[in-house]
Design a protein around this motif. Structure first.
Motif, PDB file in Angstrom:
ATOM      1  N   THR A  89       0.823  -1.214   0.000  1.00 52.09           N
ATOM      2  CA  THR A  89       0.000   0.000   0.000  1.00 52.09           C
ATOM      3  C   THR A  89       0.855   1.261   0.000  1.00 52.09           C
ATOM      4  O   THR A  89       0.326   2.361  -0.166  1.00 52.09           O
ATOM      5  CB  THR A  89      -0.919   0.026   1.230  1.00 52.09           C
ATOM      6  N   ARG A 250     -13.130  -6.490  -2.142  1.00 50.12           N
ATOM      7  CA  ARG A 250     -11.940  -6.160  -1.367  1.00 50.12           C
ATOM      8  C   ARG A 250     -11.289  -7.408  -0.788  1.00 50.12           C
ATOM      9  O   ARG A 250     -10.064  -7.553  -0.799  1.00 50.12           O
ATOM     10  CB  ARG A 250     -12.305  -5.192  -0.236  1.00 50.12           C
ATOM     11  N   GLU A 251     -12.114  -8.313  -0.261  1.00 47.09           N
ATOM     12  CA  GLU A 251     -11.572  -9.527   0.338  1.00 47.09           C
ATOM     13  C   GLU A 251     -10.868 -10.399  -0.700  1.00 47.09           C
ATOM     14  O   GLU A 251      -9.793 -10.947  -0.446  1.00 47.09           O
ATOM     15  CB  GLU A 251     -12.697 -10.329   1.010  1.00 47.09           C
ATOM     16  N   ARG A 254      -7.640  -8.728  -1.502  1.00 45.55           N
ATOM     17  CA  ARG A 254      -6.714  -8.805  -0.380  1.00 45.55           C
ATOM     18  C   ARG A 254      -6.065 -10.184  -0.280  1.00 45.55           C
ATOM     19  O   ARG A 254      -4.861 -10.314  -0.039  1.00 45.55           O
ATOM     20  CB  ARG A 254      -7.461  -8.459   0.913  1.00 45.55           C
ATOM     21  N   LYS A 255      -6.846 -11.229  -0.496  1.00 46.18           N
ATOM     22  CA  LYS A 255      -6.307 -12.591  -0.422  1.00 46.18           C
ATOM     23  C   LYS A 255      -5.286 -12.859  -1.523  1.00 46.18           C
ATOM     24  O   LYS A 255      -4.232 -13.456  -1.284  1.00 46.18           O
ATOM     25  CB  LYS A 255      -7.451 -13.609  -0.504  1.00 46.18           C
ATOM     26  N   ALA A 258      -2.154 -10.873  -0.826  1.00 43.48           N
ATOM     27  CA  ALA A 258      -1.429 -11.460   0.304  1.00 43.48           C
ATOM     28  C   ALA A 258      -0.616 -12.668  -0.152  1.00 43.48           C
ATOM     29  O   ALA A 258       0.506 -12.903   0.323  1.00 43.48           O
ATOM     30  CB  ALA A 258      -2.409 -11.857   1.405  1.00 43.48           C
ATOM     31  N   GLU A 280      -6.142  -4.641  -7.617  1.00 46.03           N
ATOM     32  CA  GLU A 280      -5.536  -3.569  -6.834  1.00 46.03           C
ATOM     33  C   GLU A 280      -6.492  -2.380  -6.703  1.00 46.03           C
ATOM     34  O   GLU A 280      -6.580  -1.764  -5.644  1.00 46.03           O
ATOM     35  CB  GLU A 280      -4.233  -3.113  -7.495  1.00 46.03           C
ATOM     36  N   LEU A 283      -9.039  -3.051  -4.119  1.00 43.72           N
ATOM     37  CA  LEU A 283      -8.502  -2.958  -2.772  1.00 43.72           C
ATOM     38  C   LEU A 283      -8.307  -1.500  -2.356  1.00 43.72           C
ATOM     39  O   LEU A 283      -8.588  -1.115  -1.223  1.00 43.72           O
ATOM     40  CB  LEU A 283      -7.162  -3.708  -2.691  1.00 43.72           C
TER      41      LEU A 283
END
Length: 370
Positions: A89, A250-251, A254-255, A258, A280, A283
């Motif tokens: 970020t 978003r989830e 994010r996964k 990650a 992106e 997110l």
């Protein structure tokens, strides 16, 4: 089109071209403006003007030689581009330190070594502090170009050490001229000239087959038009669904990001990581933020028509619906909706309860029989 082929920014091109020709460049520049207005292109042209072996005239790169093409592709030996890594970020302090090490070595084939910081507003406090030291101790052969949306996103300590170039959106006729030169015709030319918001790069992104941006925009404009005549119970159901879509997007992003970070070698900060741009964006921006911005353009258009402004509306393909709404609401009601949307956007930055935020907005949208 000017000699650097940066549409609509003739004044900035003329300024930098003269400085290159007279060898009077400042050691650091901050180029600001909204996405798609030509900030990165301006920075690349500056590097090309400095290094082109066959310039058309002083400060005017040919754009066709091997070195000009290497710079365009980001493969020039004496140019280093720093941007937020995929899955991160922020711009990391390690990236700034590596950029400083890059500057410690003298130019290989050029008179300058150039650091190009894309979206410097993504730097964290530690990165900004490291950058400040680099700006203060940079060798004579160093040139640093920072890109940001506006000067408010950059600490005053950094800002005071840069010469600022504020690139501004172009007019609708100018954007239409640009799109025409890119082969856009007919109804699409008229539409993109308005939707582009004066940003040539953004307008070109919209000019793609089955553009997701255009599809999403039309979907949200239709949602707003339908919400106007719905009961509050229906609006709250819509709010719940919209927040759910935003959360899931978003989830998912994010996964995936990650997982990329899990496989990322911590010390390899120069390695380019491929990340799906849509993930992106989901997110960072989120469905809610993008929806609120589209709704803002809708209500701005309603206000323009209500006040009899000569300024052209943005959503010209929805002009009939917008004129209908404008004829049924007074100015104060429209201004209240605009204010509520702007407030909602600000509160998204402070991690408020998303569902409550959208439900409050649903209460502020007037009920109109359409």
């Amino acid at each position: 089109m000017n000699t650097w082929q940066v549409f609509g920014q003739d004044w900035a091109v003329e300024l930098l071209q003269k400085k290159v020709g007279s060898h009077s460049l400042h050691h650091a520049y901050l180029v600001t403006g909204p996405d798609g207005v030509g900030r990165r292109t301006m920075a690349i042209r500056l590097v090309q003007a400095l290094n082109c072996p066959t310039p058309l005239s002083p400060g005017v790169p040919c754009l066709t030689c091997r070195i000009c093409k290497q710079i365009e592709e980001g493969k020039f030996f004496d140019l280093m581009t720093i941007q937020r890594l995929g899955g991160k970020t922020e711009i990391l302090i390690e990236q700034v330190r590596e950029a400083t090490r890059f500057l410690s070595l003298k130019p290989f084939i050029s008179t300058h070594k150039v650091l190009l910081f894309l979206d410097i507003q993504n730097a964290n406090e530690s990165s900004f502090n490291a950058l400040l030291k680099t700006l203060e101790e940079a060798p004579d052969y160093a040139l640093m170009v920072l890109i940001a949306n506006n000067t408010d996103q950059v600490p005053l300590t950094i800002l005071s050490r840069c010469e600022v170039l504020r690139l501004r959106p172009v007019s609708i006729p100018q954007l239409s001229e640009f799109l025409t030169s890119e082969g856009v015709k007919g109804e699409k030319l008229t539409l993109l000239s308005h939707l582009g918001e004066g940003r040539p790069g953004y307008a070109l992104n919209l000019n793609t087959p089955d553009s997701e941006l255009l599809v999403f925009r039309m979907e949200k404009l239709k949602d707003m038009h339908q919400l106007l005549s719905q009961r509050y119970s229906e609006r709250f159901s819509y709010a719940e669904n919209l927040v759910g879509i935003d959360y899931k997007a978003r989830e998912q992003a994010r996964k995936k990001l990650a997982q990329i970070q899990k496989n990322f070698k911590k010390q390899d900060f120069s390695k380019e990581i491929e990340v799906n741009p849509e993930e992106e964006e989901n997110l960072e921006e989120g469905i809610l933020r993008k929806t609120f911005r589209i709704w803002l353009t809708y209500w701005r258009d309603v206000l323009l028509i209500t006040t009899g402004s000569k300024v052209e509306i943005t959503n010209i393909d929805c002009a009939g619906e917008i004129e209908l709404i404008a004829g049924k609401l007074d100015r104060s009601t429209i201004i209240k909706v605009i204010s509520s949307l702007e407030t909602a956007l600000l509160r998204l930055d402070h991690n408020v309860n998303s569902r409550l935020l959208v439900e409050v907005l649903m209460l502020d949208i007037p009920r109109v029989k359409v």
